[in-house]
Write a protein that holds these residues in place. Structure first.
Motif, PDB file in Angstrom:
ATOM      1  N   GLY A  56       4.704   0.486   5.550  1.00 60.09           N
ATOM      2  CA  GLY A  56       4.807   1.559   6.535  1.00 60.09           C
ATOM      3  C   GLY A  56       4.493   2.916   5.937  1.00 60.09           C
ATOM      4  N   LEU A  57       4.934   3.156   4.723  1.00 56.33           N
ATOM      5  CA  LEU A  57       4.615   4.425   4.059  1.00 56.33           C
ATOM      6  C   LEU A  57       3.124   4.567   3.813  1.00 56.33           C
ATOM      7  N   ARG A  58       2.511   3.490   3.384  1.00 53.97           N
ATOM      8  CA  ARG A  58       1.064   3.552   3.097  1.00 53.97           C
ATOM      9  C   ARG A  58       0.242   3.771   4.360  1.00 53.97           C
ATOM     10  N   ALA A  59       0.722   3.281   5.490  1.00 57.44           N
ATOM     11  CA  ALA A  59      -0.003   3.408   6.745  1.00 57.44           C
ATOM     12  C   ALA A  59       0.169   4.798   7.359  1.00 57.44           C
ATOM     13  N   ARG A  60       1.214   5.518   6.943  1.00 58.06           N
ATOM     14  CA  ARG A  60       1.493   6.837   7.507  1.00 58.06           C
ATOM     15  C   ARG A  60       0.539   7.878   6.928  1.00 58.06           C
ATOM     16  N   ARG A  61       0.128   8.782   7.802  1.00 56.65           N
ATOM     17  CA  ARG A  61      -0.730   9.886   7.364  1.00 56.65           C
ATOM     18  C   ARG A  61       0.152  11.096   7.111  1.00 56.65           C
ATOM     19  N   TRP A  62       0.207  11.520   5.867  1.00 54.25           N
ATOM     20  CA  TRP A  62       1.032  12.681   5.495  1.00 54.25           C
ATOM     21  C   TRP A  62       0.187  13.881   5.653  1.00 54.25           C
TER      22      TRP A  62
END
Length: 62
Positions: A56-62
């Protein structure tokens, strides 16, 4: 009972301000602790839940 957690690694995203976490991996679980309080509490997650969290963190765009 918490398994023996060794081989702690500091996050590669740790900031210079000291807001860091460390993780330790076993075949069954992942432990997470505060780098500044190594004798403090440790959060322990099943490997499957940790994998979902990281994905989920990797898929999120920061």
């Amino acid at each position: 009972m918490t398994p023996e957690l060794t081989g702690w690694r500091k996050s590669s995203r740790s900031a210079a301000e000291g807001n860091c976490v460390e993780v330790a991996l076993t075949p069954q679980v992942v432990g997470v602790r505060d780098t500044k309080d190594r004798d403090g509490a440790v959060l322990v997650f099943p490997r499957s839940q940790w994998a979902t969290f990281v994905s989920g963190l990797r898929a999120r765009r920061w």
